[in-house]
Design an enzyme around this catalytic site. Structure first.
Site, PDB file in Angstrom:
ATOM      1  N   GLU A 107      16.191  -2.241  40.947  1.00  0.00           N
ATOM      2  CA  GLU A 107      15.064  -1.380  41.294  1.00  0.00           C
ATOM      3  C   GLU A 107      14.156  -2.017  42.319  1.00  0.00           C
ATOM      4  O   GLU A 107      14.093  -3.231  42.450  1.00  0.00           O
ATOM      5  CB  GLU A 107      14.217  -1.128  40.043  1.00  0.00           C
ATOM      6  CG  GLU A 107      14.919  -0.275  39.049  1.00  0.00           C
ATOM      7  CD  GLU A 107      14.053   0.016  37.846  1.00  0.00           C
ATOM      8  OE1 GLU A 107      12.813  -0.085  37.945  1.00  0.00           O
ATOM      9  OE2 GLU A 107      14.631   0.350  36.807  1.00  0.00           O
ATOM     10  N   CYS A 131      11.936 -12.044  27.800  1.00  0.00           N
ATOM     11  CA  CYS A 131      10.547 -11.771  27.418  1.00  0.00           C
ATOM     12  C   CYS A 131      10.475 -10.513  26.540  1.00  0.00           C
ATOM     13  O   CYS A 131      11.151  -9.519  26.799  1.00  0.00           O
ATOM     14  CB  CYS A 131       9.667 -11.604  28.654  1.00  0.00           C
ATOM     15  SG  CYS A 131       9.577 -13.107  29.640  1.00  0.00           S
ATOM     16  N   SER A 212       6.780 -14.431  41.646  1.00  0.00           N
ATOM     17  CA  SER A 212       6.334 -14.457  40.252  1.00  0.00           C
ATOM     18  C   SER A 212       7.372 -15.157  39.383  1.00  0.00           C
ATOM     19  O   SER A 212       8.558 -14.859  39.457  1.00  0.00           O
ATOM     20  CB  SER A 212       6.131 -13.016  39.770  1.00  0.00           C
ATOM     21  OG  SER A 212       5.692 -13.005  38.436  1.00  0.00           O
ATOM     22  N   HIS A 237       0.498 -14.861  30.105  1.00  0.00           N
ATOM     23  CA  HIS A 237       0.519 -13.882  29.007  1.00  0.00           C
ATOM     24  C   HIS A 237      -0.019 -14.396  27.679  1.00  0.00           C
ATOM     25  O   HIS A 237       0.045 -13.672  26.676  1.00  0.00           O
ATOM     26  CB  HIS A 237       1.929 -13.326  28.774  1.00  0.00           C
ATOM     27  CG  HIS A 237       2.531 -12.637  29.978  1.00  0.00           C
ATOM     28  ND1 HIS A 237       1.800 -11.845  30.828  1.00  0.00           N
ATOM     29  CD2 HIS A 237       3.803 -12.629  30.453  1.00  0.00           C
ATOM     30  CE1 HIS A 237       2.606 -11.378  31.781  1.00  0.00           C
ATOM     31  NE2 HIS A 237       3.818 -11.839  31.589  1.00  0.00           N
ATOM     32  N   ASN A 311       2.739  -2.243  29.666  1.00  0.00           N
ATOM     33  CA  ASN A 311       3.419  -0.970  29.834  1.00  0.00           C
ATOM     34  C   ASN A 311       4.463  -0.908  28.724  1.00  0.00           C
ATOM     35  O   ASN A 311       5.495  -1.553  28.824  1.00  0.00           O
ATOM     36  CB  ASN A 311       4.080  -0.988  31.215  1.00  0.00           C
ATOM     37  CG  ASN A 311       4.340   0.388  31.718  1.00  0.00           C
ATOM     38  OD1 ASN A 311       4.600   1.297  30.939  1.00  0.00           O
ATOM     39  ND2 ASN A 311       4.290   0.541  33.026  1.00  0.00           N
ATOM     40  N   CYS A 354       8.851  -2.250  35.509  1.00  0.00           N
ATOM     41  CA  CYS A 354      10.113  -2.978  35.702  1.00  0.00           C
ATOM     42  C   CYS A 354      11.236  -2.463  34.815  1.00  0.00           C
ATOM     43  O   CYS A 354      11.095  -2.377  33.618  1.00  0.00           O
ATOM     44  CB  CYS A 354       9.938  -4.455  35.346  1.00  0.00           C
ATOM     45  SG  CYS A 354       8.336  -5.113  35.672  1.00  0.00           S
TER      46      CYS A 354
HETATM   47  N1  SAH Z   1      10.618 -13.139  36.182  1.00  0.00           N
HETATM   48  C1  SAH Z   1       9.358 -13.061  36.867  1.00  0.00           C
HETATM   49  C2  SAH Z   1       9.131 -11.690  37.498  1.00  0.00           C
HETATM   50  C3  SAH Z   1       9.051 -10.645  36.443  1.00  0.00           C
HETATM   51  S1  SAH Z   1       8.277  -9.099  36.687  1.00  0.00           S
HETATM   52  C4  SAH Z   1       8.247 -13.376  35.912  1.00  0.00           C
HETATM   53  O1  SAH Z   1       8.498 -13.513  34.714  1.00  0.00           O
HETATM   54  O2  SAH Z   1       7.114 -13.544  36.348  1.00  0.00           O
HETATM   55  C5  SAH Z   1       6.638  -9.350  37.145  1.00  0.00           C
HETATM   56  C6  SAH Z   1       5.584  -9.316  36.045  1.00  0.00           C
HETATM   57  O3  SAH Z   1       5.639  -8.129  35.228  1.00  0.00           O
HETATM   58  C7  SAH Z   1       5.689 -10.493  35.110  1.00  0.00           C
HETATM   59  O4  SAH Z   1       4.408 -11.025  34.922  1.00  0.00           O
HETATM   60  C8  SAH Z   1       6.188  -9.856  33.843  1.00  0.00           C
HETATM   61  O5  SAH Z   1       5.872 -10.657  32.734  1.00  0.00           O
HETATM   62  C9  SAH Z   1       5.475  -8.518  33.868  1.00  0.00           C
HETATM   63  N2  SAH Z   1       6.024  -7.481  32.994  1.00  0.00           N
HETATM   64  C10 SAH Z   1       7.315  -7.268  32.647  1.00  0.00           C
HETATM   65  N3  SAH Z   1       7.416  -6.224  31.809  1.00  0.00           N
HETATM   66  C11 SAH Z   1       6.168  -5.752  31.610  1.00  0.00           C
HETATM   67  C12 SAH Z   1       5.626  -4.671  30.834  1.00  0.00           C
HETATM   68  N4  SAH Z   1       6.392  -3.893  30.085  1.00  0.00           N
HETATM   69  N5  SAH Z   1       4.283  -4.486  30.866  1.00  0.00           N
HETATM   70  C13 SAH Z   1       3.494  -5.287  31.632  1.00  0.00           C
HETATM   71  N6  SAH Z   1       3.948  -6.310  32.378  1.00  0.00           N
HETATM   72  C14 SAH Z   1       5.267  -6.552  32.368  1.00  0.00           C
END
Ligand code: SAH
Length: 373
Positions: A107, A131, A212, A237, A311, A354
């Site tokens: 995506e 995660c 990130s 987080h 989200n 995402c």
């Molecule tokens: N692998 C990288 C990039 C991931 S996506 C990382 O972990 O940073 C970018 C951001 O979106 C990251 O901070 C991730 O933790 C966050 N993210 C992923 N899913 C999410 C969700 N459902 N709600 C809010 N943030 C989210």
């Protein structure tokens, strides 16, 4: 999904995966490759310019016709195609599902800010970081993307902007925040960033790029020495290891203090402040007590906190937070003189988060296929 523009297959089917992908290469490498095929070295630079302008072989007007025909047989200019796009009626955000040459999909999200167009780029098909809140990781990591596949996402977005008649039709900013962990695909991510820096390329300055990471400490330290001065975003987080371990398996490998030390090291080496991402999750990390603890942790670190209201992803069972909770968390940090903003939510009507579009599309297709049988 009323009111959305949905385009199915607006570009041709992906090319064969066995062909050489020219988008992986820089001008010097393309020149060397041309020489191996008995073409003059200067053709390499021309190829690079055309590829980065989003042109395919037939349109590369200053190359001889026989060379263009041969190129079509043995190579692909860039390996990414738009398989599906959705345009938000709320804010014009575009969500892409990109098809790769081997049939996999990733995506991308194109957002329009006052400082220009920002593209969220994926670095892997899926992710293996696990995660607890993230949709990209639900089926693990299928494979890592090549630099050319990351660049291809940018080229597709530029093309979309040109075709949409945008007055300034190019991506200005890139965030490596799509599916995947960029530092788990270290070499190709660095190669992609170096391609961005090439003078005759897509011209996105590294100052306009954010990478990130979930906090892979050794790679963060190594990356600080690469002379690739992007903005480093660290997915924190949580204010402590106990909470962080509930949300992020990687926290069992690298304690929060090591992640913060590596962040400090990045600030020292690059002179750039680090961004900490913090997804607020009801009942887990979002109370004022956690905000206070976070402020203590970050004291003295040259940083900025980006609050993201979680989200919620159906499969994950975690809860988002109320507006009030976000405001209280933000105010607590501000009172403690921590620089903080909340991430604007964009494309709420088009599954902007995402992994959601890929999952829902792939899910639908699986269902459609089973209905056909
Ligand atoms: N692998 C990288 C990039 C991931 S996506 C990382 O972990 O940073 C970018 C951001 O979106 C990251 O901070 C991730 O933790 C966050 N993210 C992923 N899913 C999410 C969700 N459902 N709600 C809010 N943030 C989210």
């Amino acid at each position: 999904m009323s009111g959305d523009t949905q385009v199915q297959n607006p570009t041709p089917a992906p090319p064969s995966p066995s062909k050489v992908c020219l988008a992986d290469m820089n001008p010097a490498e393309l020149s060397a490759w041309c020489k191996t095929r008995d073409w003059p070295a200067f053709r390499g630079r021309q190829l690079f310019q055309w590829i980065h302008r989003g042109e395919d072989f037939p349109g590369m007007r200053n190359l001889p016709a026989d060379m263009r025909a041969r190129l079509g047989e043995i190579a692909v200019a860039q390996p990414v195609h738009i398989r599906l796009k959705r345009v938000s009626q709320l804010d014009g955000t575009v969500k892409f599902l990109f098809a790769l040459a081997d049939g996999n999909c990733v995506e991308g999200v194109l957002m329009h800010y006052h400082h220009g167009h920002t593209l969220c780029v994926s670095t892997q098909v899926g992710c293996r970081m696990g995660c607890a809140f993230c949709a990209s990781t639900l089926e693990g990591c299928v494979r890592s993307l090549s630099a050319g596949e990351m660049l291809g996402q940018v080229l597709c977005a530029n093309r979309h902007l040109r075709e949409a008649g945008d007055p300034d039709p190019r991506v200005h900013n890139i965030v490596l925040m799509g599916s995947g962990e960029p530092l788990d695909n270290y070499d190709e991510t660095c190669r992609f960033l170096r391609l961005l820096r090439e003078e005759e390329g897509v011209c996105v300055g590294l100052r306009n790029v954010s990478l990130s990471t979930c906090g892979l400490v050794p790679q963060m330290r190594r990356f600080a020495g690469e002379d690739l001065p992007v903005t480093l975003s660290v997915s924190l987080h949580a204010p402590n290891d106990a909470i962080r371990r509930r949300l992020m398996p990687i926290a069992r490998v690298y304690p929060i203090e090591e992640v913060l030390d590596a962040s400090r090291f990045y600030v020292e080496k690059t002179g750039r402040r680090v961004i900490f991402e913090y997804a607020l999750t009801e009942g887990i990390n979002a109370s004022p007590r956690e905000a206070e603890e976070l402020a203590d942790r970050l004291r003295g670190l040259q940083c900025h906190v980006n609050l993201i209201p979680l989200n919620p992803v159906a499969e994950r069972g975690l809860q988002g937070v109320t507006e009030d909770t976000v405001r209280r968390f933000q105010q607590t940090l501000e009172r403690r003189h921590i620089s903080v903003t909340r991430r604007r939510e964009m494309g709420d009507d088009i599954e902007g988060a995402c992994g959601q579009l890929r999952r829902s599309t792939l899910g639908r297709e699986t269902k459609d296929m089973s209905e056909e049988r």
